[in-house]
Motif scaffolding. Structure first.
Motif, short mmCIF file in Angstrom:
data_model
loop_
_atom_site.label_atom_id
_atom_site.label_comp_id
_atom_site.label_asym_id
_atom_site.label_seq_id
_atom_site.Cartn_x
_atom_site.Cartn_y
_atom_site.Cartn_z
N SER B 40 0.83 -1.20 0.00
CA SER B 40 0.00 0.00 0.00
C SER B 40 0.87 1.25 0.00
O SER B 40 2.06 1.22 0.28
CB SER B 40 -0.94 -0.01 1.21
OG SER B 40 -0.18 0.00 2.39
N THR B 169 8.12 -5.13 7.03
CA THR B 169 6.84 -5.76 7.33
C THR B 169 6.25 -5.10 8.57
O THR B 169 6.96 -4.46 9.35
CB THR B 169 6.99 -7.27 7.61
OG1 THR B 169 8.01 -7.45 8.59
CG2 THR B 169 7.34 -8.02 6.37
N ASP B 170 4.94 -5.31 8.74
CA ASP B 170 4.33 -4.89 9.99
C ASP B 170 4.25 -6.10 10.93
O ASP B 170 4.74 -7.18 10.61
CB ASP B 170 2.96 -4.23 9.75
CG ASP B 170 1.95 -5.18 9.13
OD1 ASP B 170 2.15 -6.42 9.20
OD2 ASP B 170 0.96 -4.69 8.56
N SER B 171 3.61 -5.91 12.06
CA SER B 171 3.61 -6.98 13.07
C SER B 171 2.86 -8.22 12.61
O SER B 171 3.06 -9.31 13.15
CB SER B 171 3.01 -6.46 14.39
OG SER B 171 1.68 -6.03 14.17
N SER B 172 1.99 -8.09 11.61
CA SER B 172 1.28 -9.26 11.11
C SER B 172 2.06 -9.95 10.00
O SER B 172 1.60 -10.96 9.47
CB SER B 172 -0.11 -8.86 10.60
OG SER B 172 -0.01 -8.09 9.43
N GLY B 173 3.22 -9.40 9.64
CA GLY B 173 4.02 -10.02 8.60
C GLY B 173 3.71 -9.51 7.21
O GLY B 173 4.22 -10.04 6.23
N ALA B 174 2.89 -8.45 7.09
CA ALA B 174 2.52 -7.91 5.79
C ALA B 174 3.57 -6.92 5.30
O ALA B 174 4.15 -6.16 6.09
CB ALA B 174 1.15 -7.23 5.86
N LEU B 175 3.81 -6.92 3.99
CA LEU B 175 4.76 -5.98 3.40
C LEU B 175 4.26 -4.55 3.56
O LEU B 175 3.07 -4.27 3.45
CB LEU B 175 4.93 -6.28 1.91
CG LEU B 175 5.76 -7.52 1.57
CD1 LEU B 175 5.51 -7.95 0.13
CD2 LEU B 175 7.24 -7.25 1.81
N ARG B 176 5.18 -3.65 3.80
CA ARG B 176 4.83 -2.23 3.90
C ARG B 176 6.01 -1.39 3.44
O ARG B 176 7.17 -1.81 3.52
CB ARG B 176 4.48 -1.87 5.35
CG ARG B 176 5.63 -2.08 6.28
CD ARG B 176 5.27 -1.85 7.72
NE ARG B 176 4.72 -0.54 7.97
CZ ARG B 176 4.79 0.08 9.14
NH1 ARG B 176 5.39 -0.50 10.15
NH2 ARG B 176 4.27 1.26 9.31
N GLN B 177 5.70 -0.20 2.95
CA GLN B 177 6.76 0.74 2.65
C GLN B 177 7.18 1.44 3.94
O GLN B 177 6.38 1.63 4.84
CB GLN B 177 6.27 1.81 1.68
CG GLN B 177 5.93 1.30 0.31
CD GLN B 177 5.59 2.44 -0.62
OE1 GLN B 177 6.37 3.37 -0.80
NE2 GLN B 177 4.41 2.36 -1.23
N VAL B 178 8.44 1.81 4.00
CA VAL B 178 8.91 2.62 5.11
C VAL B 178 9.63 3.83 4.53
O VAL B 178 10.15 3.79 3.42
CB VAL B 178 9.87 1.85 6.04
CG1 VAL B 178 9.17 0.66 6.65
CG2 VAL B 178 11.12 1.40 5.33
N ALA B 256 15.42 -9.59 12.83
CA ALA B 256 14.40 -10.27 13.62
C ALA B 256 13.10 -10.53 12.84
O ALA B 256 12.57 -11.64 12.91
CB ALA B 256 14.11 -9.49 14.90
N PRO B 257 12.55 -9.56 12.14
CA PRO B 257 11.25 -9.79 11.50
C PRO B 257 11.35 -10.55 10.18
O PRO B 257 12.45 -10.92 9.74
CB PRO B 257 10.70 -8.39 11.30
CG PRO B 257 11.89 -7.50 11.21
CD PRO B 257 12.97 -8.15 12.04
N ALA B 258 10.18 -10.74 9.53
CA ALA B 258 10.13 -11.51 8.29
C ALA B 258 10.91 -10.84 7.16
O ALA B 258 11.28 -11.50 6.20
CB ALA B 258 8.67 -11.69 7.87
#
Lengths: 167, 336
Positions: B40, B169-178, B256-258
Motif C-alpha cells: 500500500s 513488514t508490519d507486526s502481522s508479517g505484511a509488506l509495507r513501505q517505510v 528479527a522480523p520476516a
C-alpha cells in the motif's frame, strides 16, 4: 527499451514472477484463532484456541499460532518460537514500536498505525555502538508504559509465562 | 566454471566484492513499482535487492499446501523445504551479484558465525560484537545501531547512494513501505527479545553427532514441522541450541522480523547454513525426506514438489530433490 521479463538474468524476470504470486491474507477479524490437531491411539484430536489480545486497549491484529507443545509463534517473527504468549506480545511491541505508539488525537499530524508512508514501525532509536553488551537501555521487559492484555479462551496448556523464552 | 564460496573473514576481496555488489543491486531499478506487489501507499520503484526482501516475506506467508496454515509450515520455513528454498534464493542472489560485478565466477561468501560465537579458550573470539565482520571501515558490515552508521552499509540520508531500507513488514508479517532509513542491529539481547550468544562450534559439531542422536542421520522426520527430530529442524533451530534461529536473534534489529533479508548479513548467514547442510550431505548422503508417498498435508514439502521459486511454473521446476547436488553451480572452500 522494454524490460526483458523472459531473461532470468534480468531483474525484471524475478520482479514479474514475484508480482504474480498470490497475495497473502493478513486481515483478521475477531479473536486470534489457532487449531491444533493430533492423532493419538486411534483418536483424532482437534484443539481450537482463541485469544483476544489488546495492547493499551487496542486489539492486536496478529495471527498467533500454537504448536503442539503449547509454544507460540506469529508470521511477523519467523525465528521466534516462545513458550509464553505474553513474551511474544512483548517482542512484537519492542520490534514494531510505532504500531504501539499512543493513539493520535485529531490534528496532531500523525497518521495512526496503518502502515502509511513515513511511518516506519521499527527501530527508531540508536541503541549504542558496536561492542556493547546489547542489553536494552530500557531494560529487558517493556515496563515503560505499554499495557498488554492477553485473554486465553480455553487453552489449558499455556502455562509457560515464567519459563525462559527465546531459542 | 562452478563458483567457489569463500569464508568472508578470510577473503578480503570476496567481502569487498559482496559489499559492492549488494550496493549496486540496492540501487538498480527493476522497472516494477510497489503497487505491483500489493504494497500500500504511493507507487514507488522497487530495486533488485529489495526483491529478495519481498520474496522472503511472500514465501513465509504462503501456506504450503494452499489452504493450510503458514504458521505450521510455509513455503520457506518451519518444514523440510527450509534448506532447499533458501538454497534457491541464495543462488538467485549470487547470479545477480555475478551479473552486476561482471564476474561469472563470483562466489557468495559465508559467515562462519560459530567461530565468532566461540569463546577464546575454545579457539574463538573474546567478543562476537567485535568480530572483524562488523568493522566500521568500508570493507566491513558496520556494527550495531539504529541506524548502522559505519561500514559498507552505513546510512547517510544526504547521500542517495548509501544503503537504505525501503520495504519492511508490519507486526502481522505484511509488506509495507517505510520512509527510507538505515539498517538496525542490536546484538545479543536477552530472551525473549533476542539471544545473548551466537551458536558455538561445539553446537555445530553436536548437530552431526549421530551417536548421541541417531535421528540426525535423517534429513527430517515426521511430523515434519518445528517439533521434528532430524537434521533440518536442528539446523533451522527449533530443536537443540538454536543454530539458524539463534543467529537471527543475536543480530537483532532488521534480522528479527520476516523482512530479515534487509540486512545483507542475512545472505552470508544463510550461506553458512547452506554450507552446514552441504557438509551433512557429504556425511549422510544426498537424501531428503519426505518422499512423494507422504500425505497431501505435506504437499509442497515433498522431494519432487515445486518450490516457490521463479522456475516453479516452468516445465522443469526447482524442487527439493533437484537442488540436492549443486556441484555444477558452486562449492565451498572448506566444509566444517
Amino acid at each position: 527499451m522494454q524490460p526483458d521479463t523472459a531473461d532470468p538474468s534480468q531483474p525484471a524476470f524475478l520482479a514479474t514472477y514475484l508480482a504474480g504470486l498470490p497475495q497473502p491474507e493478513h486481515e483478521h477479524t475477531g479473536p486470534a484463532r489457532s487449531v491444533r490437531e493430533d492423532d493419538f491411539d486411534g483418536h483424532h484430536v482437534v484443539i481450537t484456541t482463541t485469544y483476544e489480545i489488546t495492547v493499551d486497549g487496542r486489539p492486536l491484529d496478529v495471527h498467533i499460532g500454537l504448536s503442539n507443545d503449547g509454544s507460540a509463534h506469529c508470521h511477523g517473527l519467523p525465528a521466534y518460537q516462545l513458550p509464553s504468549l505474553v513474551d511474544l506480545v512483548r517482542v512484537l511491541i519492542r520490534t514494531f514500536p510505532d504500531e504501539f505508539s499512543p493513539q493520535p488525537t485529531p490534528g496532531d499530524g500523525h497518521d495512526g498505525h496503518d502502515g502509511h508512508d513515513g511511518h516506519d514501525g521499527q527501530h527508531t532509536n540508536d541503541h549504542g555502538g558496536a561492542g556493547s553488551s546489547g542489553h536494552s537501555e530500557h531494560g529487558d521487559h517493556p515496563e515503560h508504559g505499554d499495557h498488554s492484555h492477553v485473554r486465553d479462551h480455553g487453552d489449558g496448556d499455556m502455562h509457560g509465562d515464567d519459563r525462559p523464552g527465546g531459542q | 566454471m562452478a563458483a567457489i564460496r569463500p569464508d568472508i573473514l578470510r577473503d578480503d576481496q570476496a567481502r569487498a566484492d559482496y559489499i559492492r555488489g549488494v550496493r549496486l543491486l540496492k540501487h538498480e531499478p527493476t522497472t516494477l513499482t510497489t503497487d505491483r506487489f500489493g504494497i500500500s501507499g504511493r507507487a514507488r520503484p522497487v530495486y533488485t535487492y529489495d526483491l529478495f526482501v519481498i520474496w522472503h516475506v511472500l514465501a513465509m506467508n504462503t501456506a504450503v499446501p494452499p489452504g493450510g496454515d503458514a504458521g505450521t509450515r510455509n513455503a520457506a520455513h518451519r518444514g523440510p523445504v527450509f534448506l532447499p528454498w533458501h538454497r534457491v534464493m541464495l543462488r538467485w542472489l549470487e547470479a545477480h551479484l555475478q551479473r552486476v560485478l561482471g564476474d561469472p565466477d563470483f562466489g557468495l561468501p559465508y559467515w562462519d558465525w560459530a567461530l565468532d560465537g566461540t569463546p577464546p579458550a575454545l579457539g574463538g573470539v573474546a567478543n562476537p560484537a567485535a568480530s572483524a565482520l562488523w568493522r566500521d571501515t568500508p570493507d566491513g558490515f558496520g556494527g550495531q545501531g539504529s541506524p548502522v552508521r559505519g561500514g559498507g552499509f552505513a546510512f547517510d540520508r544526504a547521500d542517495p547512494t548509501s544503503f537504505r531500507v525501503r520495504i519492511a513488514t508490519d507486526s502481522s508479517g505484511a509488506l509495507r513501505q517505510v520512509t527510507e532509513r538505515g539498517l538496525a542491529r542490536k546484538f545479543g539481547q536477552n530472551a525473549p527479545f533476542g539471544s545473548p550468544r551466537l551458536p558455538r562450534t561445539g553446537d555445530v559439531r553436536t548437530a552431526y553427532n549421530t551417536r548421541a542422536d541417531p535421528s540426525l542421520a535423517d534429513y527430517d522426520r515426521p511430523p515434519f514441522d518445528v517439533s521434528s527430530r532430524g537434521f533440518r529442524n536442528r539446523l533451522e533451530g527449533f530443536t537443540g541450541p538454536g543454530l539458524h534461529n539463534q543467529v537471527h536473534l543475536w543480530v537483532g534489529g532488521d534480522m528479527a522480523p520476516a523482512s530479515s533479508p534487509n540486512d545483507p548479513v542475512f545472505f552470508v548467514h544463510h550461506c553458512n547454513v547452506d554450507r552446514l547442510w552441504e557438509r551433512w550431505m557429504h556425511r549422510n548422503g544426498r537424501q531428503y525426506q519426505p518422499d512423494m508417498t507422504a500425505p497431501p498435508n505435506l504437499l509442497g514439502h515433498r522431494i519432487d514438489d515445486p518450490l516457490v521459486s521463479p522456475f516453479a511454473p516452468a516445465s522443469k521446476p526447482d524442487t527439493p530433490g533437484g537442488v540436492l547436488d549443486v556441484s555444477a553451480l558452486y562449492s565451498y572452500d572448506v566444509l566444517p
